[in-house]
Scaffold this active site. Structure first.
Site, PDB file in Angstrom:
ATOM      1  N   GLY A 239     -40.234  92.596 -58.378  1.00  0.00           N
ATOM      2  CA  GLY A 239     -41.385  92.216 -57.230  1.00  0.00           C
ATOM      3  C   GLY A 239     -41.752  90.741 -57.355  1.00  0.00           C
TER       4      GLY A 239
ATOM      5  CG  MET B 258     -33.147  98.033 -54.787  1.00  0.00           C
ATOM      6  SD  MET B 258     -32.735  96.712 -53.527  1.00  0.00           S
ATOM      7  CE  MET B 258     -30.964  96.367 -54.048  1.00  0.00           C
TER       8      MET B 258
ATOM      9  CG  ASN C 287     -34.587  93.547 -45.973  1.00  0.00           C
ATOM     10  OD1 ASN C 287     -35.237  93.794 -47.184  1.00  0.00           O
ATOM     11  ND2 ASN C 287     -33.319  93.652 -46.120  1.00  0.00           N
TER      12      ASN C 287
ATOM     13  CG  HIS D  62     -29.434  90.912 -47.504  1.00  0.00           C
ATOM     14  ND1 HIS D  62     -29.282  92.259 -48.054  1.00  0.00           N
ATOM     15  CD2 HIS D  62     -28.414  90.495 -47.293  1.00  0.00           C
ATOM     16  CE1 HIS D  62     -27.836  92.250 -48.422  1.00  0.00           C
ATOM     17  NE2 HIS D  62     -27.562  91.321 -47.843  1.00  0.00           N
TER      18      HIS D  62
ATOM     19  CG  ASP E 184     -28.842  94.414 -45.168  1.00  0.00           C
ATOM     20  OD1 ASP E 184     -29.955  94.720 -45.431  1.00  0.00           O
ATOM     21  OD2 ASP E 184     -28.212  94.683 -46.281  1.00  0.00           O
TER      22      ASP E 184
ATOM     23  CD  GLU F  42     -34.176  86.507 -52.283  1.00  0.00           C
ATOM     24  OE1 GLU F  42     -35.090  87.422 -52.409  1.00  0.00           O
ATOM     25  OE2 GLU F  42     -33.094  86.580 -53.012  1.00  0.00           O
TER      26      GLU F  42
HETATM   27  C1  GAR Z   1     -34.287  89.828 -54.042  1.00  0.00           C
HETATM   28  O1  GAR Z   1     -33.051  89.025 -54.375  1.00  0.00           O
HETATM   29  C2  GAR Z   1     -33.954  90.529 -52.631  1.00  0.00           C
HETATM   30  O2  GAR Z   1     -33.320  89.553 -51.575  1.00  0.00           O
HETATM   31  C3  GAR Z   1     -32.908  91.631 -52.856  1.00  0.00           C
HETATM   32  O3  GAR Z   1     -33.382  92.223 -54.219  1.00  0.00           O
HETATM   33  C4  GAR Z   1     -33.925  91.011 -55.021  1.00  0.00           C
HETATM   34  C5  GAR Z   1     -35.524  91.558 -55.366  1.00  0.00           C
HETATM   35  O4  GAR Z   1     -36.218  90.724 -56.212  1.00  0.00           O
HETATM   36  N1  GAR Z   1     -33.149  92.640 -52.069  1.00  0.00           N
HETATM   37  C6  GAR Z   1     -31.915  93.062 -51.689  1.00  0.00           C
HETATM   38  O5  GAR Z   1     -30.852  93.162 -52.072  1.00  0.00           O
HETATM   39  C7  GAR Z   1     -31.980  94.212 -50.644  1.00  0.00           C
HETATM   40  N2  GAR Z   1     -30.867  94.868 -50.080  1.00  0.00           N
HETATM   41  P1  GAR Z   1     -37.625  90.647 -56.385  1.00  0.00           P
HETATM   42  O6  GAR Z   1     -37.769  92.298 -56.766  1.00  0.00           O
HETATM   43  O7  GAR Z   1     -37.995  90.029 -57.667  1.00  0.00           O
HETATM   44  O8  GAR Z   1     -38.228  90.562 -55.281  1.00  0.00           O
END
Ligand code: GAR
Length: 193
Positions: free
Chosen positions: A20, A95, A112, A114, A150, A179
């Site tokens: 998160g 996910m 989203n 990615h 995606d 991000e």
């Molecule tokens: C992030 O890097 C996000 O881009 C990725 O999971 C991570 C979550 O981190 N998302 C995916 O891979 C979706 N397919 P967080 O829980 O610390 O935000």
């Protein structure tokens, strides 16, 4: 678009499955005056998601739904979304793949984030695949969610250099830091701010 204040802000739900950190950065952004959004709801498929703690810290309603039966879970989520007048959903490390039916029935936008430069490296293990393929760059993408994984319209991307010494863990960390900046920028962009 004029700056939105208090109750005029766009009611937003953030969906998470894990740490998160993007949720945390979105909450911080939502508390800024310039932000068009207010986060009203945190949704997770994982009762153990560490990010659920931010619901407690920032006093935001949080709900966990069991995705063993996805269509039941999605129906319950739609009810919750409507009840809270949510108009924007931000997937942030969520996910599960959201069904066509959910997308069709939600009357708002779904975004989203990615961890790759889409359309390259859709799906999982993006960092590892980029390193194995000896890419010079990877990065992150904020896009609109459509029914294909995606593949929705790209809102913003940020390129990150892959250095020789980068392991997939190091690269993930570098990209995650980007991000946290990219998601708020993309939100400002979709609302023409
Ligand atoms: C992030 O890097 C996000 O881009 C990725 O999971 C991570 C979550 O981190 N998302 C995916 O891979 C979706 N397919 P967080 O829980 O610390 O935000």
């Amino acid at each position: 678009m004029a700056i939105l204040t208090g109750s005029n802000k766009i009611k937003t739900a953030v969906f998470i499955s894990g740490t998160g950190s993007n949720l945390k950065s979105l909450i911080k952004f939502s508390n800024l005056k310039k932000s068009p959004i207010t986060i009203k709801l945190i949704i997770s498929d994982n009762p153990k998601a560490k990010g659920l703690i931010y619901g407690k810290i920032f006093k935001i309603k949080k709900k966990v739904f069991n995705f063993k039966n996805k269509s039941v879970a999605e129906k319950k989520i739609l009810l919750e979304i409507n009840k809270n007048k949510i108009k924007l959903i931000c997937l942030a490390g969520f996910m599960k793949i959201i069904s066509k039916n959910f997308i069709k029935n939600f009357k708002g936008k779904i975004l989203n984030i990615h961890p790759s430069l889409l359309p390259k490296y859709k799906g999982l293990n993006t960092h590892n695949r980029a390193i194995i393929n000896k890419e010079k760059f990877s990065g992150c993408t904020v896009h609109l969610v459509n029914s294909r994984l995606d593949s929705g319209k790209i809102i913003l991307q940020k390129k990150v250099e892959i250095k020789k010494k980068d392991t997939s863990k190091r690269l993930a960390k570098k990209i995650l830091a980007e991000e946290h900046k990219l998601y708020p920028k993309a939100i400002l962009k979709i609302f023409n701010l």
